[in-house]
Design an enzyme around this catalytic site. Structure first.
Site, short mmCIF file in Angstrom:
data_model
loop_
_atom_site.label_atom_id
_atom_site.label_comp_id
_atom_site.label_asym_id
_atom_site.label_seq_id
_atom_site.Cartn_x
_atom_site.Cartn_y
_atom_site.Cartn_z
N ALA A 9 0.85 -1.22 0.00
CA ALA A 9 0.00 0.00 0.00
C ALA A 9 0.87 1.24 0.00
O ALA A 9 0.50 2.28 0.54
CB ALA A 9 -0.91 -0.02 1.22
N GLY A 10 2.04 1.12 -0.63
CA GLY A 10 2.93 2.29 -0.72
C GLY A 10 2.52 3.16 -1.89
O GLY A 10 1.35 3.16 -2.31
N GLY A 13 1.27 0.92 -5.05
CA GLY A 13 0.10 0.10 -4.72
C GLY A 13 -1.13 0.96 -4.46
O GLY A 13 -2.22 0.68 -4.97
N ASP A 33 -1.02 -4.56 3.22
CA ASP A 33 0.36 -4.17 3.50
C ASP A 33 0.76 -4.77 4.85
O ASP A 33 -0.11 -5.16 5.65
CB ASP A 33 0.49 -2.64 3.54
CG ASP A 33 1.91 -2.15 3.30
OD1 ASP A 33 2.19 -1.68 2.18
OD2 ASP A 33 2.76 -2.27 4.22
N ARG A 83 13.83 2.13 -5.51
CA ARG A 83 15.21 2.61 -5.50
C ARG A 83 15.28 4.09 -5.09
O ARG A 83 14.28 4.81 -5.16
CB ARG A 83 15.88 2.41 -6.86
CG ARG A 83 15.26 3.15 -8.01
CD ARG A 83 16.10 2.98 -9.28
NE ARG A 83 15.31 3.24 -10.48
CZ ARG A 83 15.83 3.38 -11.68
NH1 ARG A 83 17.14 3.30 -11.86
NH2 ARG A 83 15.07 3.60 -12.74
N ILE A 119 4.93 -6.27 -10.05
CA ILE A 119 5.41 -4.91 -10.31
C ILE A 119 6.73 -4.65 -9.57
O ILE A 119 7.58 -3.90 -10.06
CB ILE A 119 4.32 -3.86 -9.92
CG1 ILE A 119 3.12 -3.98 -10.88
CG2 ILE A 119 4.89 -2.45 -9.97
CD1 ILE A 119 2.11 -2.86 -10.83
N ARG A 152 5.60 6.11 -21.35
CA ARG A 152 6.66 7.13 -21.29
C ARG A 152 7.19 7.44 -22.69
O ARG A 152 7.45 8.59 -23.03
CB ARG A 152 7.79 6.65 -20.38
CG ARG A 152 7.40 6.71 -18.92
CD ARG A 152 8.56 6.31 -18.02
NE ARG A 152 8.17 6.45 -16.62
CZ ARG A 152 8.60 5.68 -15.64
NH1 ARG A 152 9.45 4.68 -15.90
NH2 ARG A 152 8.21 5.88 -14.40
N HIS A 176 12.95 -4.37 -18.25
CA HIS A 176 12.54 -3.10 -17.63
C HIS A 176 13.72 -2.55 -16.82
O HIS A 176 13.69 -2.48 -15.61
CB HIS A 176 11.30 -3.33 -16.75
CG HIS A 176 10.83 -2.11 -16.03
ND1 HIS A 176 10.37 -0.99 -16.68
CD2 HIS A 176 10.75 -1.83 -14.71
CE1 HIS A 176 10.02 -0.08 -15.78
NE2 HIS A 176 10.25 -0.57 -14.57
N1 LIG Z 1 7.48 -2.55 -12.67
C1 LIG Z 1 7.36 -1.23 -12.69
O1 LIG Z 1 7.08 -0.64 -13.73
C2 LIG Z 1 7.53 -0.43 -11.42
C3 LIG Z 1 7.17 0.91 -11.38
C4 LIG Z 1 7.29 1.61 -10.18
C5 LIG Z 1 7.77 0.96 -9.04
N2 LIG Z 1 8.13 -0.33 -9.12
C6 LIG Z 1 8.57 -1.07 -7.93
O2 LIG Z 1 7.44 -1.29 -7.10
C7 LIG Z 1 7.86 -1.45 -5.75
C8 LIG Z 1 7.05 -0.54 -4.84
O3 LIG Z 1 7.35 0.81 -5.09
P1 LIG Z 1 6.68 1.97 -4.18
O4 LIG Z 1 7.16 3.24 -4.72
O5 LIG Z 1 5.24 1.71 -4.04
O6 LIG Z 1 7.39 1.68 -2.78
P2 LIG Z 1 6.84 2.07 -1.33
O7 LIG Z 1 7.99 1.97 -0.39
O8 LIG Z 1 6.08 3.35 -1.39
O9 LIG Z 1 5.80 0.92 -1.01
C9 LIG Z 1 6.16 -0.42 -0.83
C10 LIG Z 1 5.19 -1.03 0.18
O10 LIG Z 1 5.44 -2.42 0.27
C11 LIG Z 1 5.16 -2.79 1.61
N3 LIG Z 1 5.71 -4.09 1.92
C12 LIG Z 1 6.99 -4.44 2.15
N4 LIG Z 1 7.09 -5.75 2.43
C13 LIG Z 1 5.83 -6.25 2.38
C14 LIG Z 1 5.27 -7.54 2.55
N5 LIG Z 1 6.03 -8.60 2.86
N6 LIG Z 1 3.93 -7.68 2.40
C15 LIG Z 1 3.14 -6.63 2.11
N7 LIG Z 1 3.62 -5.38 1.93
C16 LIG Z 1 4.94 -5.20 2.05
C17 LIG Z 1 5.76 -1.66 2.43
O11 LIG Z 1 5.27 -1.64 3.75
C18 LIG Z 1 5.36 -0.45 1.60
O12 LIG Z 1 4.14 0.11 2.05
C19 LIG Z 1 9.36 -1.15 -5.76
O13 LIG Z 1 10.10 -2.34 -5.81
C20 LIG Z 1 9.56 -0.36 -7.04
O14 LIG Z 1 10.86 -0.42 -7.54
C21 LIG Z 1 8.02 -1.04 -10.28
O1 LIG Z 2 12.46 3.56 -11.78
C1 LIG Z 2 12.14 2.77 -10.90
O2 LIG Z 2 12.97 2.29 -10.12
C2 LIG Z 2 10.69 2.42 -10.68
C3 LIG Z 2 10.00 1.90 -11.90
O3 LIG Z 2 10.62 0.76 -12.40
C4 LIG Z 2 9.82 2.95 -12.95
O4 LIG Z 2 10.21 2.72 -14.10
O5 LIG Z 2 9.26 4.03 -12.62
#
Ligand SMILES: NC(=O)c1ccc[n+]([C@@H]2O[C@H](COP(=O)([O-])OP(=O)(O)OC[C@H]3O[C@@H](n4cnc5c(N)ncnc54)[C@H](O)[C@@H]3O)[C@@H](O)[C@H]2O)c1
Ligand SMILES: O=C(O)C[C@H](O)C(=O)O
Length: 313
Positions: A9-10, A13, A33, A83, A119, A152, A176
């Site tokens: 739920a970050g 999510g 979460d 990251r 994701i 993008r 990616h």
């Molecule tokens: N594939 C893509 O295109 C893409 C795009 C953006 C972000 N991401 C990735 O998505 C992930 C989340 O990014 P974000 O910005 O939301 O991060 P964030 O830190 O805002 O949120 C992550 C959430 O995951 C929760 N979490 C951690 N461990 C957990 C578990 N075991 N069970 C349930 N919840 C858990 C945390 O408490 C937190 O609320 C990162 O790894 C980021 O790199 C991928």
């Molecule tokens: O850039 C990142 O680390 C998060 C995600 O994969 C994105 O492309 O926004």
């Protein structure tokens, strides 16, 4: 009745949940979460926009209670670390592999038939890990990256062309990652006109470069990685599954010979419907694109190999 769960739920999510709710993509939506109260709070906050935004999706927020996710049709996995500026996505592997493995195990206990959309980063490797750990059929589990990268790509093309981004066709395949993405400019078009006829070689090269570091650029600006477009891209793929739209979306799918690759999850165009990845489409790539795809797959394989080193697989 359709049910979707979003794990994590970050930033990503909660944004994904917000788009799914406001667009009424599912009848029922659960956000989960591990942080006490965060999902409950975010879902209550979203619920309080229902009369303002005119939607009536049933919303539930839970702290690590997988029973509440039971019988989900689709589960989106966003749990894990994002990251920070200066990092690559690949550097997240150590922390996120453990989180992803435990989350997919818990999901399947309550929703064995759910289509799982990965994701969490490094997304290609997390998808591969989850597929190997669960032994699920390849249609049932895939990763979201290409939908975002393509959005993008079209955004940067629209800026360069000074045109409406909704009137541009463009796709990004490959991994990616900052160096593994392949924006397919040879196939990109504006109202049927190839962008290569509308932009100079230098302009096209700049669009491609900007697209590839699209995530890194935002991470530098924001201090953490992006969420509006990633969350919306997650909701976009969920919608194609829930509504059985059969949209063609570049997704991280398991390949068994397509594009000359075996035993790898990497971005390719797929048909997304109620069964998840219903078909992998094989594009006619030119020699340069084929070489880039091979290089991209090689890099993804290198990251996948780390899973064994850290005993995640
Ligand atoms: N594939 C893509 O295109 C893409 C795009 C953006 C972000 N991401 C990735 O998505 C992930 C989340 O990014 P974000 O910005 O939301 O991060 P964030 O830190 O805002 O949120 C992550 C959430 O995951 C929760 N979490 C951690 N461990 C957990 C578990 N075991 N069970 C349930 N919840 C858990 C945390 O408490 C937190 O609320 C990162 O790894 C980021 O790199 C991928
Ligand atoms: O850039 C990142 O680390 C998060 C995600 O994969 C994105 O492309 O926004």
């Amino acid at each position: 009745m359709s049910k979707v769960t979003v794990v994590g739920a970050g930033n990503v999510g909660a944004t994904c949940a917000n788009v799914i709710a406001t667009r009424e993509i599912a009848d029922e939506l659960v956000l989960l979460d591990i942080k006490e109260g965060v999902s409950e709070g975010k879902m209550l906050d979203i619920f309080q926009t229902a009369t303002l935004m005119d939607f009536d999706t049933k919303l539930t927020g839970v702290t690590n209670d997988y029973a509440a996710t039971a019988n989900s049709d689709v589960v989106v996995v966003t749990s894990g670390m994002p990251r920070k500026p200066g990092m690559t996505r690949e550097e997240l592997i150590g922390v996120n592999a453990g989180i992803v493995a435990s989350v997919v195990g818990n999901i399947l206990k309550y929703s064995p038939k759910a289509i799982i959309v990965m994701i969490s980063n490094p997304m290609d490797t997390m998808t591969y890990l989850a597929l190997k750990k669960t032994g699920l059929p390849k249609n049932q589990l895939f990763g979201m990256g290409g939908a975002l990268d393509s959005a993008r790509f079209k955004c940067y093309l629209s800026k360069a062309l000074n045109a409406n981004s909704n009137e541009i066709e463009g796709m990004v395949i490959g991994g990616h990652g900052d160096t593994t993405m392949i924006p397919l400019y040879s196939k990109a078009s504006y109202k049927g006109m190839p962008v290569t006829e509308l932009l100079s070689k230098e302009e096209v090269e700049k669009v491609v470069a900007d697209t590839m570091v699209g995530g890194a650029t935002l991470t530098k600006l924001l201090g953490t990685s992006a969420w509006y477009a990633p969350g919306a891209a997650g909701a976009y793929v969920v919608e194609s599954i829930i509504r059985d739209q059969k949209k063609v979306v570049p997704c991280c799918a398991y390949l068994e010979g397509e594009y000359g690759q075996q035993d790898i999850c990497i971005g390719v165009p797929v048909v997304l419907g109620k069964n998840g990845v219903e078909k992998v489409l094989e594009l006619n790539l030119n020699a340069d694109e084929k070489a880039l795809f091979e290089k991209s797959a090689e890099a993804v394989r290198k990251t996948n190999a780390i899973l064994k080193e850290i005993k995640a697989l």
